[in-house]
Design a protein around this motif. Sequence first.
Motif, PDB file in Angstrom:
ATOM      1  N   LEU A   1       9.496  -3.227   5.466  1.00 52.85           N
ATOM      2  CA  LEU A   1      10.123  -1.961   5.089  1.00 52.85           C
ATOM      3  C   LEU A   1      11.591  -1.878   5.500  1.00 52.85           C
ATOM      4  O   LEU A   1      12.399  -1.268   4.797  1.00 52.85           O
ATOM      5  N   ALA A   2      11.952  -2.482   6.615  1.00 52.21           N
ATOM      6  CA  ALA A   2      13.353  -2.446   7.050  1.00 52.21           C
ATOM      7  C   ALA A   2      14.258  -3.142   6.034  1.00 52.21           C
ATOM      8  O   ALA A   2      15.383  -2.694   5.775  1.00 52.21           O
ATOM      9  N   LEU A   3      13.783  -4.225   5.453  1.00 55.46           N
ATOM     10  CA  LEU A   3      14.578  -4.943   4.451  1.00 55.46           C
ATOM     11  C   LEU A   3      14.680  -4.150   3.151  1.00 55.46           C
ATOM     12  O   LEU A   3      15.715  -4.166   2.477  1.00 55.46           O
ATOM     13  N   LEU A   4      13.611  -3.445   2.796  1.00 57.74           N
ATOM     14  CA  LEU A   4      13.664  -2.583   1.610  1.00 57.74           C
ATOM     15  C   LEU A   4      14.697  -1.479   1.820  1.00 57.74           C
ATOM     16  O   LEU A   4      15.487  -1.180   0.910  1.00 57.74           O
TER      17      LEU A   4
ATOM     18  N   GLN B   1       4.425   4.858   2.209  1.00 60.63           N
ATOM     19  CA  GLN B   1       4.679   5.937   1.248  1.00 60.63           C
ATOM     20  C   GLN B   1       5.819   6.833   1.718  1.00 60.63           C
ATOM     21  O   GLN B   1       6.734   7.168   0.950  1.00 60.63           O
ATOM     22  N   LEU B   2       5.769   7.230   2.969  1.00 63.39           N
ATOM     23  CA  LEU B   2       6.793   8.117   3.495  1.00 63.39           C
ATOM     24  C   LEU B   2       8.178   7.469   3.449  1.00 63.39           C
ATOM     25  O   LEU B   2       9.185   8.139   3.182  1.00 63.39           O
ATOM     26  N   LYS B   3       8.241   6.176   3.703  1.00 62.49           N
ATOM     27  CA  LYS B   3       9.529   5.479   3.650  1.00 62.49           C
ATOM     28  C   LYS B   3      10.078   5.445   2.222  1.00 62.49           C
ATOM     29  O   LYS B   3      11.271   5.693   1.998  1.00 62.49           O
ATOM     30  N   ILE B   4       9.231   5.150   1.227  1.00 66.41           N
ATOM     31  CA  ILE B   4       9.700   5.104  -0.160  1.00 66.41           C
ATOM     32  C   ILE B   4      10.127   6.496  -0.629  1.00 66.41           C
ATOM     33  O   ILE B   4      11.152   6.657  -1.311  1.00 66.41           O
ATOM     34  N   GLN B   5       9.352   7.530  -0.263  1.00 63.97           N
ATOM     35  CA  GLN B   5       9.740   8.892  -0.620  1.00 63.97           C
ATOM     36  C   GLN B   5      11.058   9.275   0.035  1.00 63.97           C
ATOM     37  O   GLN B   5      11.915   9.929  -0.582  1.00 63.97           O
ATOM     38  N   GLU B   6      11.243   8.872   1.273  1.00 63.24           N
ATOM     39  CA  GLU B   6      12.495   9.134   1.988  1.00 63.24           C
ATOM     40  C   GLU B   6      13.677   8.466   1.295  1.00 63.24           C
ATOM     41  O   GLU B   6      14.740   9.081   1.104  1.00 63.24           O
ATOM     42  N   LEU B   7      13.490   7.227   0.857  1.00 67.68           N
ATOM     43  CA  LEU B   7      14.562   6.496   0.193  1.00 67.68           C
ATOM     44  C   LEU B   7      14.872   7.094  -1.183  1.00 67.68           C
ATOM     45  O   LEU B   7      16.032   7.161  -1.592  1.00 67.68           O
ATOM     46  N   ARG B   8      13.861   7.557  -1.892  1.00 68.62           N
ATOM     47  CA  ARG B   8      14.085   8.200  -3.196  1.00 68.62           C
ATOM     48  C   ARG B   8      14.879   9.483  -3.017  1.00 68.62           C
ATOM     49  O   ARG B   8      15.846   9.745  -3.763  1.00 68.62           O
TER      50      ARG B   8
ATOM     51  N   GLU C   1       0.829  -1.198   0.000  1.00 62.74           N
ATOM     52  CA  GLU C   1       0.000   0.000   0.000  1.00 62.74           C
ATOM     53  C   GLU C   1       0.869   1.256   0.000  1.00 62.74           C
ATOM     54  O   GLU C   1       0.459   2.304  -0.510  1.00 62.74           O
ATOM     55  N   GLY C   2       2.066   1.147   0.584  1.00 55.22           N
ATOM     56  CA  GLY C   2       2.988   2.274   0.529  1.00 55.22           C
ATOM     57  C   GLY C   2       3.389   2.591  -0.898  1.00 55.22           C
ATOM     58  O   GLY C   2       3.428   3.761  -1.312  1.00 55.22           O
ATOM     59  N   TRP C   3       3.682   1.533  -1.694  1.00 60.41           N
ATOM     60  CA  TRP C   3       4.007   1.742  -3.099  1.00 60.41           C
ATOM     61  C   TRP C   3       2.832   2.364  -3.845  1.00 60.41           C
ATOM     62  O   TRP C   3       3.009   3.285  -4.652  1.00 60.41           O
ATOM     63  N   ALA C   4       1.626   1.885  -3.587  1.00 59.55           N
ATOM     64  CA  ALA C   4       0.451   2.390  -4.300  1.00 59.55           C
ATOM     65  C   ALA C   4       0.210   3.866  -3.988  1.00 59.55           C
ATOM     66  O   ALA C   4      -0.124   4.650  -4.886  1.00 59.55           O
ATOM     67  N   LEU C   5       0.388   4.258  -2.725  1.00 59.68           N
ATOM     68  CA  LEU C   5       0.200   5.664  -2.375  1.00 59.68           C
ATOM     69  C   LEU C   5       1.339   6.513  -2.941  1.00 59.68           C
ATOM     70  O   LEU C   5       1.110   7.636  -3.408  1.00 59.68           O
ATOM     71  N   TYR C   6       2.553   5.979  -2.910  1.00 55.39           N
ATOM     72  CA  TYR C   6       3.678   6.667  -3.552  1.00 55.39           C
ATOM     73  C   TYR C   6       3.372   6.883  -5.038  1.00 55.39           C
ATOM     74  O   TYR C   6       3.674   7.951  -5.600  1.00 55.39           O
ATOM     75  N   SER C   7       2.748   5.906  -5.690  1.00 53.54           N
ATOM     76  CA  SER C   7       2.427   6.007  -7.121  1.00 53.54           C
ATOM     77  C   SER C   7       1.520   7.198  -7.410  1.00 53.54           C
ATOM     78  O   SER C   7       1.590   7.796  -8.497  1.00 53.54           O
ATOM     79  N   GLU C   8       0.661   7.547  -6.466  1.00 56.81           N
ATOM     80  CA  GLU C   8      -0.227   8.693  -6.664  1.00 56.81           C
ATOM     81  C   GLU C   8       0.559   9.984  -6.830  1.00 56.81           C
ATOM     82  O   GLU C   8       0.124  10.912  -7.520  1.00 56.81           O
ATOM     83  N   SER C   9       1.732  10.049  -6.191  1.00 55.43           N
ATOM     84  CA  SER C   9       2.537  11.276  -6.271  1.00 55.43           C
ATOM     85  C   SER C   9       3.231  11.419  -7.616  1.00 55.43           C
ATOM     86  O   SER C   9       3.847  12.455  -7.897  1.00 55.43           O
TER      87      SER C   9
END
Length: 595
Positions: A580-583, A545-552, A457-465
């Motif tokens: 998420l920790a492994l990602l 979402q926040l974690k993926i945005q942070e990593l980007r 769901e984090g990826w899906a919400l990140y996709s909205e951005s």
Amino acid sequence: MKKTLAIISFCLFTIVACKEKTTLTTATVDSNETFETMLKDYYEDGLKLNPVSATMSGDNRYNEQYPNPLSQDHIDAMKNYYNSYKEKIASYDSSNLTDSQKMSLDILKWECDINLEHLSYKNHQYFPIDQMWTANLTFGQLASGAGAQPFNTVDDYKNWQLRVDGYLQWLAMAENNMREGVKTGYVLPASLIKKIIPQLNEMTVTDVKKHLFYSPVYTIPESFSNEEKETITIEYTNMIADKVIPTYESIHDFMENEYLEAGRKSSGIDAIPNGEAYYNHQIKLYTTTNMTADEIHNLGLKEVARILSEMEQVKNQIGFEGDIKAFFNDVRSNPKLMPFKTPEEVIANFNAIHETMKPQLEKLFDAKPKTPFEVRRTEAFRENSASAEYNPGSLDGTRPGIFYTPIPDATKYNVYSDESLFLHEAIPGHHYQISLTQESKTLSDFRKTLWYSGYGEGWALYSESLGKELGLYTDPYQYFGMLGAEMHRAIRLVVDTGMHAKGWSREKAIQYSLENEAEPEAGIISEIERYMANPGQALSYKIGQLKIQELRAKAKAEMGDKFDIRQFHNQVLETGCVPLALLEEKINSWITATK
């Protein structure tokens, strides 16, 4: 002489070293092969315990089976399954494994631990049915004949009858368990029970030919003989009249009377026995983090304030005179945002969004799924309580990924958030993320069907951005819709923890949502009740979402000109669903290696 001895010594050392190297290499290869066999066994054993998952994946070996997950035998089998693989995991030396295998080992550890923890609570036994998430709704999709259950051969039709028998045993035990739950303090809130009753009532229609379970009879293949068609028609008619309807009538009457009367007035899961500990477990399960309810609640408040500020800017851009709450009401009721007359027009609009973004996808993604994709209207029997959702295609790609959207009344369908919704549920959200995982040639089978909500769901919400990068959000209302969708997930951090850890009522959560987002009141009520039914699930979107945005942002800052957004997306997507920790570990390693 000394030189000769030195040469002899060197040669002997080289021979020994080569032998040791060969032995180590052989041992490593053997260990890797044994490890892969163990992963395959884990996956295969899991399918036997959950044959509906096999069917959903396009594996038809167990289509006739429906083991009762409420039975003690099945619960014991699940515990033994996870415990036995925990023991097997402990026997492997991770230093002999590849990087991908090391991640599989870490994931398998997580899987066993979190599932054993889940089985230690009684909630899955005493809350077998709710209005949103449970097996009866999934089974209804299969029964429609338009889902994953195949109806192509005579054996397919026989398999379904056998599976129905197993399912009805589960349904009868669900009624008994819920009756026992009333006695022990495990009972659903009354507001949720009221939503379940109409769903069950749909399955008690006495005209067999109008019953959902009769649907496959209407699609009997023309290749069947007349005798086969007649036999199936008679058997399905009897199955529905003699088994399906009576079982549903029983649980419907129980739910409408005895259970509704006992329904609790509280909203949060902390009101049931051991509820606080269970909620902490749910937070860990769905976010794959060790965050506390307080930390998440405070993060939600900060995100709500940030997004409100951006919403104010869009409101001013549109030229709306009035405060933000008045703008919310205008968006909810503006006739210009409800232009459709038929469900077909709603579906066509989503397909048009897809066409608009297609030329831009190349800029962000060089890996695209081969699995077909469709947009469909949510089935009528669950439409009034359903949210938009994505159902994965089969592992072999023969069944498409499907974006389901509920359209109870097309004339009241508001389009303001359709672009962000498509990005989330369809492309590049769940369809890319799930299909690419299923199509992977490198991932072990067990990782192709895993689901971690924080990642997924984090990826899906990140996709909205990504909308502006994909040629969308040119209409300020659609951009406001994206902000609204993000606000919706930020609000979840506040209201979910509010209800389940801070004593908030359902009504307080509804009011907080109405004050901070433009969703219609009926939709907000449905959402709040969704969070009541599955505590913690709603937290996963924003945390991921926040974690993926942070990593980007970190990758872009540290890699500079070497940063390639397509490669970043590959790194995120190629692992499949992971905690998420492994990602984060993977992305950090990629940054270091690339630098």
